[in-house]
Structures are given as C-alpha cells and as structure tokens.
Design a protein around this motif. Structure first.
Motif, PDB file in Angstrom:
ATOM      1  N   UNK A   1      -9.257   5.318  10.137  1.00  0.00           N
ATOM      2  CA  UNK A   1     -10.402   5.783   9.344  1.00  0.00           C
ATOM      3  C   UNK A   1      -9.985   6.132   7.922  1.00  0.00           C
ATOM      4  N   UNK A   2      -8.706   5.916   7.581  1.00  0.00           N
ATOM      5  CA  UNK A   2      -8.216   6.242   6.249  1.00  0.00           C
ATOM      6  C   UNK A   2      -8.767   5.318   5.187  1.00  0.00           C
ATOM      7  N   UNK A   3      -8.583   5.710   3.946  1.00  0.00           N
ATOM      8  CA  UNK A   3      -9.034   4.893   2.818  1.00  0.00           C
ATOM      9  C   UNK A   3      -8.168   3.643   2.676  1.00  0.00           C
ATOM     10  N   UNK A   4      -8.804   2.568   2.208  1.00  0.00           N
ATOM     11  CA  UNK A   4      -8.064   1.336   1.954  1.00  0.00           C
ATOM     12  C   UNK A   4      -7.066   1.584   0.828  1.00  0.00           C
ATOM     13  N   UNK A   5      -5.787   1.336   1.094  1.00  0.00           N
ATOM     14  CA  UNK A   5      -4.738   1.588   0.112  1.00  0.00           C
ATOM     15  C   UNK A   5      -4.215   0.295  -0.497  1.00  0.00           C
ATOM     16  N   UNK A   6      -3.909  -0.677   0.342  1.00  0.00           N
ATOM     17  CA  UNK A   6      -3.219  -1.883  -0.125  1.00  0.00           C
ATOM     18  C   UNK A   6      -3.975  -3.107   0.376  1.00  0.00           C
ATOM     19  N   UNK A   7      -4.158  -4.088  -0.498  1.00  0.00           N
ATOM     20  CA  UNK A   7      -4.895  -5.287  -0.120  1.00  0.00           C
ATOM     21  C   UNK A   7      -4.278  -6.525  -0.755  1.00  0.00           C
ATOM     22  N   UNK A   8      -3.991  -7.523   0.076  1.00  0.00           N
ATOM     23  CA  UNK A   8      -3.526  -8.830  -0.406  1.00  0.00           C
ATOM     24  C   UNK A   8      -4.622  -9.842  -0.113  1.00  0.00           C
ATOM     25  N   UNK A   9      -5.038 -10.588  -1.128  1.00  0.00           N
ATOM     26  CA  UNK A   9      -6.107 -11.569  -0.963  1.00  0.00           C
ATOM     27  C   UNK A   9      -5.612 -12.958  -1.328  1.00  0.00           C
TER      28      UNK A   9
ATOM     29  N   UNK B   1      -2.777  -8.970  -5.387  1.00  0.00           N
ATOM     30  CA  UNK B   1      -2.476  -7.740  -4.659  1.00  0.00           C
ATOM     31  C   UNK B   1      -3.175  -6.590  -5.369  1.00  0.00           C
ATOM     32  N   UNK B   2      -3.800  -5.716  -4.572  1.00  0.00           N
ATOM     33  CA  UNK B   2      -4.479  -4.553  -5.133  1.00  0.00           C
ATOM     34  C   UNK B   2      -3.940  -3.285  -4.484  1.00  0.00           C
ATOM     35  N   UNK B   3      -3.780  -2.249  -5.277  1.00  0.00           N
ATOM     36  CA  UNK B   3      -3.381  -0.926  -4.789  1.00  0.00           C
ATOM     37  C   UNK B   3      -4.440   0.060  -5.254  1.00  0.00           C
ATOM     38  N   UNK B   4      -5.042   0.774  -4.294  1.00  0.00           N
ATOM     39  CA  UNK B   4      -6.135   1.703  -4.597  1.00  0.00           C
ATOM     40  C   UNK B   4      -7.259   1.021  -5.375  1.00  0.00           C
ATOM     41  N   UNK B   5      -7.510  -0.247  -5.021  1.00  0.00           N
ATOM     42  CA  UNK B   5      -8.611  -0.975  -5.635  1.00  0.00           C
ATOM     43  C   UNK B   5      -8.312  -1.568  -6.993  1.00  0.00           C
ATOM     44  N   UNK B   6      -7.087  -1.396  -7.493  1.00  0.00           N
ATOM     45  CA  UNK B   6      -6.713  -1.935  -8.807  1.00  0.00           C
ATOM     46  C   UNK B   6      -5.740  -3.098  -8.631  1.00  0.00           C
ATOM     47  N   UNK B   7      -6.021  -4.213  -9.291  1.00  0.00           N
ATOM     48  CA  UNK B   7      -5.170  -5.391  -9.207  1.00  0.00           C
ATOM     49  C   UNK B   7      -3.793  -5.088  -9.807  1.00  0.00           C
ATOM     50  N   UNK B   8      -2.755  -5.530  -9.109  1.00  0.00           N
ATOM     51  CA  UNK B   8      -1.386  -5.317  -9.563  1.00  0.00           C
ATOM     52  C   UNK B   8      -0.640  -6.646  -9.566  1.00  0.00           C
ATOM     53  N   UNK B   9       0.298  -6.755 -10.491  1.00  0.00           N
ATOM     54  CA  UNK B   9       1.138  -7.947 -10.561  1.00  0.00           C
ATOM     55  C   UNK B   9       2.593  -7.509 -10.428  1.00  0.00           C
ATOM     56  N   UNK B  10       3.149  -7.725  -9.261  1.00  0.00           N
ATOM     57  CA  UNK B  10       4.530  -7.322  -9.009  1.00  0.00           C
ATOM     58  C   UNK B  10       5.480  -8.432  -9.464  1.00  0.00           C
ATOM     59  N   UNK B  11       6.073  -8.245 -10.637  1.00  0.00           N
ATOM     60  CA  UNK B  11       7.035  -9.221 -11.134  1.00  0.00           C
ATOM     61  C   UNK B  11       8.406  -9.044 -10.484  1.00  0.00           C
ATOM     62  N   UNK B  12       8.652  -7.848  -9.963  1.00  0.00           N
ATOM     63  CA  UNK B  12       9.940  -7.522  -9.352  1.00  0.00           C
ATOM     64  C   UNK B  12       9.732  -6.317  -8.432  1.00  0.00           C
ATOM     65  N   UNK B  13      10.689  -6.039  -7.539  1.00  0.00           N
ATOM     66  CA  UNK B  13      10.545  -4.892  -6.632  1.00  0.00           C
ATOM     67  C   UNK B  13      10.281  -3.574  -7.337  1.00  0.00           C
ATOM     68  N   UNK B  14      10.818  -3.389  -8.550  1.00  0.00           N
ATOM     69  CA  UNK B  14      10.609  -2.111  -9.234  1.00  0.00           C
ATOM     70  C   UNK B  14       9.129  -1.858  -9.500  1.00  0.00           C
ATOM     71  N   UNK B  15       8.329  -2.925  -9.648  1.00  0.00           N
ATOM     72  CA  UNK B  15       6.889  -2.752  -9.855  1.00  0.00           C
ATOM     73  C   UNK B  15       6.229  -2.213  -8.589  1.00  0.00           C
ATOM     74  N   UNK B  16       6.680  -2.713  -7.422  1.00  0.00           N
ATOM     75  CA  UNK B  16       6.152  -2.208  -6.153  1.00  0.00           C
ATOM     76  C   UNK B  16       6.595  -0.765  -5.925  1.00  0.00           C
ATOM     77  N   UNK B  17       7.856  -0.489  -6.256  1.00  0.00           N
ATOM     78  CA  UNK B  17       8.382   0.870  -6.079  1.00  0.00           C
ATOM     79  C   UNK B  17       7.586   1.863  -6.924  1.00  0.00           C
ATOM     80  N   UNK B  18       7.190   1.439  -8.125  1.00  0.00           N
ATOM     81  CA  UNK B  18       6.429   2.329  -9.001  1.00  0.00           C
ATOM     82  C   UNK B  18       5.053   2.656  -8.426  1.00  0.00           C
ATOM     83  N   UNK B  19       4.604   1.838  -7.459  1.00  0.00           N
ATOM     84  CA  UNK B  19       3.329   2.101  -6.789  1.00  0.00           C
ATOM     85  C   UNK B  19       3.543   2.804  -5.454  1.00  0.00           C
TER      86      UNK B  19
END
Length: 508
Positions: free
Chosen positions: A264-272, A321-339
């Motif tokens: 029942x939690x909020x949608x956090x991560x979405x890959x389309x 890829x979206x995190x908290x409803x905002x589109x993200x572009x992970x160019x490298x793992x550090x971008x994912x880590x920052x999220x």
C-alpha cells in the motif's frame, strides 16, 4: 565413406570424466557423446560443470579420471591450440580475435600463405573469401575485424575454426550479445555445418534456442551427469526439472496476468519500456515503498542485466526511469546512488569488496563517496558506523581493521550489505545475496530484507533459488530469454507456478 550427415557416427565419446580442484569436485564421472552431423546442447545452471568439461576437452585442464575418444582413438589435448590442430575448435561469447587486424589476417593468424618469410596477401585474401563463402558470407576481407558487428565477428571466428579442419565446433554462449535476426543468421550457419557432418556442442541458457536448433541435450547438475535426451521428446518442463534437480507438478495452462501489488506504499521507482538491444528487451517495472519485488528466471534470463540497467552500470538504449514521479537519467551508478538506490552485485569478489582495504574502509566507502569532499567522515564516525553494522549483521571479524580478503565468503557478502545499508537506501537491489553462504548467514540476510520492508524501504531481490524468491517477495517478475514475461503476486507466487511459466509453450 560413412554418411556423416546422418548423425549416427560418434565423433566424441567421454566416459567417467572427473576433475577436482582444492575442496571442489567440479566433475564427477561425467559421460558425453557427440555424433557427426548433430547439434548437441550442453545444459546446466551455474556450477553444473559445463565450462570445466569444455576446458578439459580443449586442454586447459588435465582430467583426473575417465576416458576421451575422438574419431575412435584416445584423445588428450595439451592446450586449446593443440585441440584446434587436432580438430576441436571453440568459439566463445567474447570473440577471441584481434579487432585492429583485417578479416583475412584474423582467419590466417599464425599460418599465413607465402614463401621466404613474405606473406602472399592476394592469396590470403582469396582464401579468406573462400572460407567465408562456406558460410554464405560475402565480406570485404581487407576491412578491420572491429568494423563489423559482433554477430559477423563470430561468423569470422567460425570460418577460422573450420578452415583449420575442425570436425567438432564448440559454441560457448554465442548468442548472448546477438539480437534475434543475428541469432537466426547464426542458426542458419549451424544447420549448414550440421549437413556437412560437423558435430556442434552448443552451450546456452536460452531454452527456446535449444528447442529451435538442437538435436540432443545433455544435462549436468552440480558436476554430475544427469542424462542425455532427444530434444524432440524432452519437454521444457522436464528439462527445467532435470537442471534444477526436482520434479515439478504440471499445473496446466497458466495465466500471465499482471497482479496488483500487495503493498500500500507510495510508488517510488518506475521503469517504463526500459531496455537495450542485445542486453535486455524492453520491460516495465514498478517498486513501491515497503515492497520486496523478486526477479525470477533461469540463468541467462536477464536478471543481472536488468539490475545493471536500473542502477546505471549499463546504459539504457530506450525507455525511461522515474524516481518519485520525476524522470531520471542514470549515466553512471553515482547518479542512482544520489537517488538513494544501492546495488549489491552477484560477484562479490570482482564487483563487491575491495580485498586490500579493511572492513572499516569497505563499509564506509559508499557513504563517503556520496558526501561532498567537505563532509568527510571522521575516523570516530567511521568506527562507530562500522561497529554498528558488524553487530547488526553479525559479521565475524577479529578487528574492524582486518583486511576484507581474509573474511569468509558469507562474511564478505554481509560486508557488502553493510556498505550499502550504511547509506540508508530507499531501494536496495540484491543480486544473488545468498549465493555461496551458509544457512545461518542466509537467515540473517532474509531477516534484513524483512526489516527493510518494515521500515518502508524497497528491495529488488534476485535469486536463482526459487524457494527464497517465493518466501521473501510480495511480487515477482518472471524473466525468460531477456524478456519480462509476466508478474505474479499473492497466492500466484509459488515455485511450481514460476517453473511452469518458464516452461510455457512446451508443457505436455
């Protein structure tokens, strides 16, 4: 002369083959038979013994026990080059040629035509064209190998192997980097060689490809011979059962409807529509807060590839890829880590721990890397964090300054977990977190997963152990041959259900 296309003449007979390494019985009395004019699949999960068998056959390893007969005579190769000279050639997933040299140079490395130390380039190019024509390929043989696609490079490697008069061709995961059209091109060549009487050993994890192109299947499990079967009479369900080592109840036609998440939690991560050609076909995936989602599938299904795409290790070819409803572009793992996304890799030796660093340094490195240079963790803070997670995960160390390479496999796995938990991630991707560790350590990791769920954090859990997946996950995405084929939730999640889905299209 015998009819080599009939597939009745035995090119290769292996009986009672055994090979051990310190503390490991890699092969235990394994049998294998290859006939002329046949495509024979060698199947098994990780650790089954496939690679060891091929390495013994091609001279990389010496056998401990057993016999090998090739063309009716006792056979033993001293090296892969020796095996190739004697008529057994191997083409690997990663083409073992030189990209900067021309096609003709690659085909004739070490055996260039000419005299008095001079290469006859015209003759070499002509012979290269003839070798490729055997595979129905018409290429500019003066172009560099690297200018051609991976699929064409593999064809060139096959042409080289056949030009050395190979009677047996071993194809080790040749389709892992190919798209569907390129696979069909390779299969066409394999069928042509079969008609010429070549015996082909085909190693792959793609079930549909096995049923598309092979005549027989030999299954290994945990270094032991399970059996040899005719492809046409062995169902996919039976094959999976043989590979995994237990019978599976046939549940009939199964639905593949996507079920609603029990979270029942909020949608956090979405890959389309996320994917990349040659790596993973486009897929959708959602994770909600406080949800544990599993990725299930046989080896080669695309589980690790999916994780690496989501974490930015592999670049997306398409989708978003979206995190908290905002589109993200992970160019490298550090971008994912920052999220606040963390990833524990399957291979803890080469992708996880830094063996020369201490327990403290390994645990604190990701947290420090995610802070600015002006917010360096003090030694006191590092020690406090390290002691906290050593206690929490019951990591057995003599001292937090102990080098990571001196820890047991299970404790190394916990060390990687501690590194990412120190970040307090919102999403933790776990790729085979329990592989190679004892039952007690597995239980601790499963408790940790449940704790994260209760803390409203998300987990993407990847495991080849279906029992673990069904026990830990509230929703499961089933992968097969680089495709996400369905999602299950609630009562739909069971070992038998998942295994039947993986075998769909061939349930008798």
């Amino acid at each position: 002369m015998p009819d080599l296309s009939a597939g009745t003449d035995r090119l290769l007979e292996i009986r009672g083959l055994s090979k051990s390494f310190p503390g490991v019985k890699a092969l235990a009395s394994v049998d294998f038979t290859l006939r002329a004019g046949e495509i024979h699949a060698l199947m098994g999960e990780n650790g089954a013994g496939k690679s060891t068998l091929i390495k013994v056959l091609t001279g990389l390893y010496k056998k401990d026990e057993g016999t090998v007969h090739f063309l009716g005579s006792s056979f033993e190769a001293s090296s892969p080059m020796d095996a190739s000279r004697k008529g057994i050639s191997t083409v690997y997933q990663e083409v073992n040629l030189i990209p900067s040299l021309s096609v003709s140079e690659n085909i004739f490395i070490g055996r260039q035509p000419g005299r008095s130390g001079k290469i006859d380039w015209n003759k070499q190019n002509m012979l290269a064209r003839e070798a490729l024509a055997r595979l129905d390929l018409d290429l500019d043989v003066t172009r560099s190998l690297g200018s051609y696609s991976t699929a064409i490079q593999q064809m060139i490697a096959i042409a080289r192997a056949l030009d050395i008069q190979a009677r047996i061709l071993i194809l080790d995961e040749p389709t892992s980097s190919l798209d569907q059209a390129e696979c069909e091109q390779l299969f066409s060549v394999m069928r042509k060689l079969k008609q010429e009487g070549i015996g082909i050993i085909f190693i792959t994890h793609f079930l549909e490809q096995v049923y598309e192109v092979t005549d027989r299947i030999t299954v290994l499990r945990n270094g032991e011979y399970v059996g040899e079967y005719e492809t046409a009479v062995l169902s996919r369900l039976q094959l999976i059962s043989h590979m995994l080592g237990r019978e599976v109840r046939d549940m009939g036609e199964l639905t593949a409807n996507q079920a609603e998440s029990s979270s029942t939690g909020e949608l956090f991560f979405k890959a389309e529509n996320t994917g990349r050609a040659g790596l993973m076909n486009p897929f959708d995936l959602e994770l909600r807060e406080g949800e544990v989602v599993g990725l299930a599938g046989l080896l080669g299904a695309g589980r690790t590839e999916t994780a690496k795409l989501l974490f930015g290790i592999e670049k997306l070819g398409e989708g978003s890829i979206s995190v908290d409803g905002r589109k993200k572009h992970f160019k490298a793992p550090r971008d994912a880590i920052s999220e606040s996304i963390a990833f524990c890799p399957e291979d803890r030796k080469t992708e996880g721990i830094i063996p020369d660093l201490t327990v403290r340094e390994n645990i604190c490195m990701a947290l420090q890397a995610n802070r600015s240079i002006l917010k360096e963790l003090s030694r006191t803070e590092q020690e406090a964090i390290t002691n906290q997670f050593v206690d929490l995960l019951k990591i057995k160390v003599s001292d937090i300054e102990q080098r990571a390479e001196t820890l047991s496999g299970g404790n190394q796995q916990k060390l990687i977990l501690a590194r990412w938990l120190a970040m307090n991630p919102r999403l933790l991707i776990l790729d085979e977190p329990t592989r190679g560790i004892d039952v007690g350590a597995k239980a601790e990791i499963e408790k940790l997963i449940e704790k994260m769920r209760q803390e409203n954090r998300s987990v993407l859990f990847i495991s080849s152990e279906l029992e673990e997946v069904t026990r830990c996950c509230s929703r499961v995405a089933v992968l097969k041959d680089r495709n996400k084929i369905c999602e299950l939730s609630g009562e739909e999640i069971s070992e038998d259900h998942i295994m039947n889905i993986l075998a769909q299209g061939g349930i008798d």
